[in-house]
Design a protein around this motif. Sequence first.
Motif, PDB file in Angstrom:
ATOM      1  N   VAL A  12       0.844  -1.196   0.000  1.00 47.40           N
ATOM      2  CA  VAL A  12       0.000   0.000   0.000  1.00 47.40           C
ATOM      3  C   VAL A  12       0.881   1.248   0.000  1.00 47.40           C
ATOM      4  CG1 VAL A  12      -1.830   1.263   1.205  1.00 47.40           C
ATOM      5  CG2 VAL A  12      -1.755  -1.237   1.340  1.00 47.40           C
ATOM      6  N   LEU A  13       0.543   2.177  -0.873  1.00 46.84           N
ATOM      7  CA  LEU A  13       1.193   3.479  -0.892  1.00 46.84           C
ATOM      8  C   LEU A  13       0.293   4.456  -0.156  1.00 46.84           C
ATOM      9  CD1 LEU A  13       3.492   5.268  -2.220  1.00 46.84           C
ATOM     10  CD2 LEU A  13       1.758   5.849  -3.898  1.00 46.84           C
ATOM     11  N   VAL A  14       0.807   5.107   0.872  1.00 46.85           N
ATOM     12  CA  VAL A  14       0.063   6.122   1.617  1.00 46.85           C
ATOM     13  C   VAL A  14       0.658   7.470   1.246  1.00 46.85           C
ATOM     14  CG1 VAL A  14      -0.554   7.007   3.903  1.00 46.85           C
ATOM     15  CG2 VAL A  14      -0.468   4.529   3.500  1.00 46.85           C
ATOM     16  N   ALA A  15      -0.196   8.403   0.822  1.00 47.04           N
ATOM     17  CA  ALA A  15       0.297   9.673   0.291  1.00 47.04           C
ATOM     18  C   ALA A  15      -0.481  10.866   0.816  1.00 47.04           C
ATOM     19  CB  ALA A  15       0.215   9.656  -1.237  1.00 47.04           C
ATOM     20  N   LYS A  16       0.227  11.985   0.876  1.00 50.15           N
ATOM     21  CA  LYS A  16      -0.359  13.297   1.153  1.00 50.15           C
ATOM     22  C   LYS A  16      -0.103  14.134  -0.099  1.00 50.15           C
ATOM     23  CE  LYS A  16      -1.682  14.874   4.453  1.00 50.15           C
ATOM     24  NZ  LYS A  16      -3.039  15.022   5.004  1.00 50.15           N
ATOM     25  N   VAL A  17      -1.170  14.593  -0.736  1.00 53.78           N
ATOM     26  CA  VAL A  17      -1.053  15.314  -2.003  1.00 53.78           C
ATOM     27  C   VAL A  17      -1.324  16.798  -1.777  1.00 53.78           C
ATOM     28  CG1 VAL A  17      -1.953  15.507  -4.354  1.00 53.78           C
ATOM     29  CG2 VAL A  17      -1.730  13.262  -3.290  1.00 53.78           C
ATOM     30  N   LEU A  19      -0.715  20.826  -0.796  1.00 55.17           N
ATOM     31  CA  LEU A  19      -0.135  21.651   0.265  1.00 55.17           C
ATOM     32  C   LEU A  19      -0.612  21.291   1.661  1.00 55.17           C
ATOM     33  CD1 LEU A  19      -0.263  25.090  -1.563  1.00 55.17           C
ATOM     34  CD2 LEU A  19       1.645  23.489  -1.379  1.00 55.17           C
ATOM     35  N   ASP A  20      -1.440  20.264   1.769  1.00 54.42           N
ATOM     36  CA  ASP A  20      -1.943  19.805   3.060  1.00 54.42           C
ATOM     37  C   ASP A  20      -0.764  19.316   3.901  1.00 54.42           C
ATOM     38  OD1 ASP A  20      -3.186  18.523   5.170  1.00 54.42           O
ATOM     39  OD2 ASP A  20      -4.482  17.280   3.924  1.00 54.42           O
ATOM     40  N   GLY A  21      -0.472  20.005   4.987  1.00 56.62           N
ATOM     41  CA  GLY A  21       0.683  19.665   5.809  1.00 56.62           C
ATOM     42  C   GLY A  21       0.371  18.845   7.042  1.00 56.62           C
ATOM     43  N   HIS A  22      -0.847  18.363   7.166  1.00 56.38           N
ATOM     44  CA  HIS A  22      -1.250  17.602   8.349  1.00 56.38           C
ATOM     45  C   HIS A  22      -1.126  16.115   8.051  1.00 56.38           C
ATOM     46  CE1 HIS A  22      -2.739  21.280  10.176  1.00 56.38           C
ATOM     47  NE2 HIS A  22      -3.250  21.566   9.002  1.00 56.38           N
ATOM     48  N   ASP A  23      -0.109  15.474   8.607  1.00 59.28           N
ATOM     49  CA  ASP A  23       0.125  14.076   8.256  1.00 59.28           C
ATOM     50  C   ASP A  23      -0.043  13.097   9.415  1.00 59.28           C
ATOM     51  OD1 ASP A  23       2.434  14.720   9.661  1.00 59.28           O
ATOM     52  OD2 ASP A  23       3.764  13.712   8.240  1.00 59.28           O
ATOM     53  N   ARG A  24      -0.567  13.555  10.525  1.00 59.41           N
ATOM     54  CA  ARG A  24      -0.733  12.653  11.672  1.00 59.41           C
ATOM     55  C   ARG A  24      -1.603  11.452  11.317  1.00 59.41           C
ATOM     56  NH1 ARG A  24      -4.406  13.330  16.649  1.00 59.41           N
ATOM     57  NH2 ARG A  24      -3.707  11.611  17.944  1.00 59.41           N
ATOM     58  N   VAL A  40       4.177  -0.999   3.509  1.00 61.69           N
ATOM     59  CA  VAL A  40       3.668   0.362   3.353  1.00 61.69           C
ATOM     60  C   VAL A  40       4.780   1.264   2.854  1.00 61.69           C
ATOM     61  CG1 VAL A  40       2.611   2.337   4.517  1.00 61.69           C
ATOM     62  CG2 VAL A  40       1.978   0.007   5.187  1.00 61.69           C
ATOM     63  N   ILE A  41       4.468   2.006   1.814  1.00 62.83           N
ATOM     64  CA  ILE A  41       5.349   3.038   1.309  1.00 62.83           C
ATOM     65  C   ILE A  41       4.664   4.355   1.644  1.00 62.83           C
ATOM     66  CG2 ILE A  41       6.426   4.058  -0.739  1.00 62.83           C
ATOM     67  CD1 ILE A  41       5.187   0.536  -0.971  1.00 62.83           C
ATOM     68  N   TYR A  42       5.293   5.170   2.475  1.00 60.65           N
ATOM     69  CA  TYR A  42       4.719   6.463   2.832  1.00 60.65           C
ATOM     70  C   TYR A  42       5.510   7.540   2.103  1.00 60.65           C
ATOM     71  CZ  TYR A  42       3.328  10.610   5.400  1.00 60.65           C
ATOM     72  OH  TYR A  42       2.889  11.862   5.718  1.00 60.65           O
ATOM     73  N   GLU A  59       6.642   0.830  -7.348  1.00 53.37           N
ATOM     74  CA  GLU A  59       6.611  -0.050  -6.178  1.00 53.37           C
ATOM     75  C   GLU A  59       5.653  -1.226  -6.343  1.00 53.37           C
ATOM     76  OE1 GLU A  59       8.541   0.059  -3.561  1.00 53.37           O
ATOM     77  OE2 GLU A  59       9.505   1.995  -3.918  1.00 53.37           O
ATOM     78  N   ASP A  60       4.938  -1.290  -7.473  1.00 51.32           N
ATOM     79  CA  ASP A  60       3.983  -2.366  -7.757  1.00 51.32           C
ATOM     80  C   ASP A  60       2.998  -2.564  -6.602  1.00 51.32           C
ATOM     81  OD1 ASP A  60       2.774  -4.436  -9.200  1.00 51.32           O
ATOM     82  OD2 ASP A  60       4.112  -5.953  -8.347  1.00 51.32           O
ATOM     83  N   VAL A  61       2.340  -1.469  -6.235  1.00 46.89           N
ATOM     84  CA  VAL A  61       1.421  -1.526  -5.098  1.00 46.89           C
ATOM     85  C   VAL A  61       0.066  -2.093  -5.500  1.00 46.89           C
ATOM     86  CG1 VAL A  61       2.561   0.410  -3.939  1.00 46.89           C
ATOM     87  CG2 VAL A  61       0.539   0.841  -5.339  1.00 46.89           C
ATOM     88  N   ASP A  62      -0.634  -2.578  -4.492  1.00 44.15           N
ATOM     89  CA  ASP A  62      -1.990  -3.086  -4.662  1.00 44.15           C
ATOM     90  C   ASP A  62      -3.019  -2.000  -4.395  1.00 44.15           C
ATOM     91  OD1 ASP A  62      -1.174  -5.914  -5.003  1.00 44.15           O
ATOM     92  OD2 ASP A  62      -0.473  -5.654  -2.939  1.00 44.15           O
ATOM     93  N   ALA A  63      -2.634  -1.007  -3.608  1.00 46.21           N
ATOM     94  CA  ALA A  63      -3.568   0.048  -3.221  1.00 46.21           C
ATOM     95  C   ALA A  63      -2.817   1.355  -2.989  1.00 46.21           C
ATOM     96  CB  ALA A  63      -4.316  -0.344  -1.943  1.00 46.21           C
ATOM     97  N   ILE A  64      -3.523   2.442  -3.280  1.00 47.41           N
ATOM     98  CA  ILE A  64      -3.045   3.789  -2.988  1.00 47.41           C
ATOM     99  C   ILE A  64      -4.046   4.394  -2.012  1.00 47.41           C
ATOM    100  CG2 ILE A  64      -2.601   6.102  -3.896  1.00 47.41           C
ATOM    101  CD1 ILE A  64      -2.097   4.743  -6.650  1.00 47.41           C
ATOM    102  N   GLY A  65      -3.548   4.887  -0.902  1.00 50.43           N
ATOM    103  CA  GLY A  65      -4.395   5.564   0.067  1.00 50.43           C
ATOM    104  C   GLY A  65      -3.963   7.011   0.184  1.00 50.43           C
ATOM    105  N   ILE A  66      -4.884   7.913  -0.091  1.00 48.20           N
ATOM    106  CA  ILE A  66      -4.578   9.341  -0.017  1.00 48.20           C
ATOM    107  C   ILE A  66      -5.297   9.942   1.182  1.00 48.20           C
ATOM    108  CG2 ILE A  66      -4.855  11.579  -1.161  1.00 48.20           C
ATOM    109  CD1 ILE A  66      -4.516  10.112  -3.811  1.00 48.20           C
ATOM    110  N   SER A  67      -4.525  10.629   2.004  1.00 48.73           N
ATOM    111  CA  SER A  67      -5.082  11.365   3.134  1.00 48.73           C
ATOM    112  C   SER A  67      -5.192  12.818   2.717  1.00 48.73           C
ATOM    113  CB  SER A  67      -4.153  11.227   4.342  1.00 48.73           C
ATOM    114  OG  SER A  67      -4.538  12.128   5.355  1.00 48.73           O
ATOM    115  N   ILE A  68      -6.402  13.371   2.850  1.00 52.00           N
ATOM    116  CA  ILE A  68      -6.593  14.752   2.400  1.00 52.00           C
ATOM    117  C   ILE A  68      -7.500  15.509   3.363  1.00 52.00           C
ATOM    118  CG2 ILE A  68      -8.501  14.208   0.833  1.00 52.00           C
ATOM    119  CD1 ILE A  68      -6.866  16.187  -1.113  1.00 52.00           C
ATOM    120  N   LEU A  69      -6.992  16.610   3.844  1.00 46.48           N
ATOM    121  CA  LEU A  69      -7.739  17.460   4.761  1.00 46.48           C
ATOM    122  C   LEU A  69      -7.881  18.875   4.215  1.00 46.48           C
ATOM    123  CD1 LEU A  69      -5.910  16.313   8.015  1.00 46.48           C
ATOM    124  CD2 LEU A  69      -8.179  15.612   7.255  1.00 46.48           C
TER     125      LEU A  69
END
Length: 140
Positions: A12-17, A19-24, A40-42, A59-69
């Motif tokens: 799984v790739l976890v990403a912040k796209v 200018l959102d600077g909140h990564d908690r 996990v690739i962060y 990275e040949d991931v199975d899933a991409i998870g984007i955190s967006i606030l």
Amino acid sequence: MSDIQFNRPIRVLVAKVGLDGHDRGARIIATTLRDAGMEVIYTGLRQTPEMVVNTALQEDVDAIGISILSGAHMTVFPKVMALIKEKKMGDVLLTGGGIIPADDMAELKKIGVGELFPPGTSTADIVTYITNWVHTNRNF
């Protein structure tokens, strides 16, 4: 959690796209997925949609998870989905979470985005969702 067995860990790739600077939240999810046995690739902060999809491909991931606030979800998710289709990665789950109104979640699902999780969602539910989706949609 799930008893589904795979030949290798789910990636799984976890990403912040943007200018959102909140990564908690993203870091909590990354740790939770790793604790559940996933690779996990962060990507860290301030990624572009192109950077996210290129990393996912490499990275040949199975899933991409984007955190967006930041409120840019109606721009970010469609752009990432278009790039996924362009790169012929249609068997990769695009999911995510953050502050996303229910009406926008419904619109994003129409273009192929998976479940989107609001703050307060059980991390176990997220692990189960990704595991079940990969089991159903990926072949390894």
